[in-house]
Design an enzyme around this catalytic site. Structure first.
Site, PDB file in Angstrom:
ATOM      1  N   HIS A  93       0.922  -1.314  -0.117  1.00  0.00           N
ATOM      2  CA  HIS A  93      -0.222  -0.225  -0.063  1.00  0.00           C
ATOM      3  C   HIS A  93       0.932   1.270  -0.028  1.00  0.00           C
ATOM      4  CE1 HIS A  93      -4.213  -1.278   0.938  1.00  0.00           C
ATOM      5  NE2 HIS A  93      -3.685  -2.444   1.081  1.00  0.00           N
ATOM      6  N   HIS A 107      -4.994  -0.196  11.445  1.00  0.00           N
ATOM      7  CA  HIS A 107      -4.223   1.234  11.702  1.00  0.00           C
ATOM      8  C   HIS A 107      -4.374   1.646  12.993  1.00  0.00           C
ATOM      9  CE1 HIS A 107      -1.809   4.386  10.226  1.00  0.00           C
ATOM     10  NE2 HIS A 107      -2.693   5.222  10.224  1.00  0.00           N
ATOM     11  N   GLU A 111      -8.757  11.019  12.455  1.00  0.00           N
ATOM     12  CA  GLU A 111      -9.434  10.777  11.034  1.00  0.00           C
ATOM     13  C   GLU A 111     -11.024  10.726  11.338  1.00  0.00           C
ATOM     14  OE1 GLU A 111      -7.895   7.237   9.547  1.00  0.00           O
ATOM     15  OE2 GLU A 111      -6.020   7.619  10.303  1.00  0.00           O
ATOM     16  N   HIS A 154     -12.272   8.177  13.977  1.00  0.00           N
ATOM     17  CA  HIS A 154     -11.083   7.336  14.754  1.00  0.00           C
ATOM     18  C   HIS A 154     -10.250   8.275  15.123  1.00  0.00           C
ATOM     19  CE1 HIS A 154     -12.669   4.572  11.454  1.00  0.00           C
ATOM     20  NE2 HIS A 154     -13.423   4.193  12.604  1.00  0.00           N
TER      21      HIS A 154
END
Length: 439
Positions: A288, A331, A337, A361
């Site tokens: 990624h 994560h 976020e 989050h």
């Protein structure tokens, strides 16, 4: 009518008054057509030239002609970050309720609701995240944010935004930015909903491209600002100017339209951008790239590489990475976020995360694909595939630790208290006797 380019020096005059822009100087003794010259400064006078923001407005009457400001009811707009105790849990909201027009007429300003934020408008360092839910147009009143910039993300319903610089029609899958101090009004065409990212003390800019090179992500030429349009109208019943100042609302009265700018020039303007024009960059081998490659706009802090806020999108694209779990990875992050969904189904949470809703989050709170997404994509054939077709999710990411408002946690009654359950079916696949072969 629009003009294209990000951060450019523009000049525009309403075609009904040719020659309204003064020739060769900003503030002549007498302006063409008997207009008043007024400067709108978005930066300190002594900022370096690349960051110096200002525009000159040539208007029928100056904005200083108004009655005194007085406090007004703030509704669900707040900068009081200590209303409730901190909550580090993963939070998700169902689509926020739009008031039905038959029940109560709610315009853009009265339909603003603060979800979360941090910092302080007085010290010019902070962020606020809001929802707007409305059903009627603003009539004989406008809004002015003295605290910071609004990045507006429509989710349902078009917005016709009239500004001192001209008009912009902003549709879902487009965004617009109304910068600090700019007066605007919003017309809607039925039930309307969307998201707002507010930043104090910084302006949005395009991110640096680094090794990407000269091209990619959001291209400057695809941003549009309005062309000059003026309204010469006396309002005998009074025109209301609503001012957001130090987190509170104030209003004043004047007897003329604030949209009386016949001509303007400068580089401090409102603007809009169509998210479909974003040139996505992604992995073409394995693993990624971090989601920062999807940054459309950033508001930088004084720390290099650390943003007060980033606006990040997850547009339709091709997924081709080999030997890779392709959805977002699990994560924990030193940033906060907030995610929203304009349309479609987000790949990592196809159920529960819905258009018009959101999720938060917080710093170092773990998050990632739900159990169904993990199991499905762990067994998927890794052929080239279209990702997020028909979808547009986005993220407001910030270096601030967000406080959630009482409205978002309790009053709105849209908090999904079952959110944590989407990870409960995750099970251990650990087998100490199994050693896979690697390519």
């Amino acid at each position: 009518r629009y003009m294209s380019g990000f951060g450019n020096e523009f000049s525009s005059e309403d075609p009904r008054c040719p020659g309204a822009l003064p020739d060769g100087q900003n503030n002549p003794q007498v302006c063409p057509y008997g207009l008043y010259a007024e400067q709108l400064s978005g930066s300190a006078f002594t900022c370096p030239r690349p960051t110096n923001k200002r525009s000159w407005l040539y208007r029928i009457l100056p904005s200083v002609k108004h009655k005194p400001f007085t406090p007004v009811y703030c509704g669900n707009i707040t900068e009081s970050w200590n209303e409730v105790e901190p909550d580090p849990n993963q939070l998700r909201w169902l689509p926020f309720t739009i008031p039905k027009s038959l029940d109560k007429k709610v315009d853009f300003v009265s339909g603003l609701n603060t979800i979360c934020g941090a910092g302080d408008a007085k010290s010019r360092n902070g962020i606020g995240i809001h929802m707007y839910t409305c059903n009627t147009s603003m009539t004989d009143r406008c809004f002015n944010n003295s605290d910071g910039d609004f990045l507006i993300v429509p989710q349902q319903g078009n917005l016709l935004i009239t500004t001192e610089f001209g008009k912009m029609m902003v549709e879902p899958n487009e965004i617009c930015v109304i910068q600090q101090g700019m007066r605007f009004t919003v017309d809607v065409y039925g039930e309307t909903r969307g998201y707002i990212l507010e930043v104090y003390g910084a302006h949005f800019e395009l991110p640096d491209l680094g090794p990407i090179g000269a091209n990619g992500l959001a291209n400057p030429r695809d941003f549009q600002c309005p062309a000059a349009w003026y309204e010469d109208r006396t309002v005998h019943t009074g025109y209301t100017v609503i001012n957001k100042y130090q987190g509170k609302l104030f209003s004043c009265q004047q007897d003329f339209s604030p949209f009386n700018v016949v001509a303007w020039h400068g580089n401090y303007t409102p603007y809009k951008y169509n998210l479909e024009k974003f040139m996505a960059i992604n992995a073409v081998a394995f693993d990624h790239a971090d989601p920062s490659i999807f940054t459309v706009l950033t508001a930088k802090s004084t720390r290099p590489g650390v943003a007060i806020a980033d606006f990040v999108i997850f547009p339709p694209r091709w997924g081709v990475a080999e030997n890779t779990f392709r959805p977002p990875y699990y994560h924990r992050n030193c940033m906060s976020e907030f995610m929203g969904l304009i349309k479609g189904h987000y790949e990592a949470k196809e159920e529960g995360f819905l258009p018009g809703g959101g999720s938060l989050h917080s710093m170092m709170t773990p998050h990632g694909p739900d159990a169904y997404c993990f199991e499905k994509n762990s067994m998927a054939d890794l052929e080239p595939e279209r990702v997020a077709e028909g979808t547009m999710a986005f993220m407001f990411e910030s270096s601030f630790s967000m406080a959630v408002t009482k409205w978002a946690l309790e009053t709105c009654q849209r908090l999904d208290k079952t959110y944590y359950q989407c990870w409960e079916p995750l099970r251990s696949h650990f087998n100490p006797n199994f050693r896979p072969s690697h390519k």
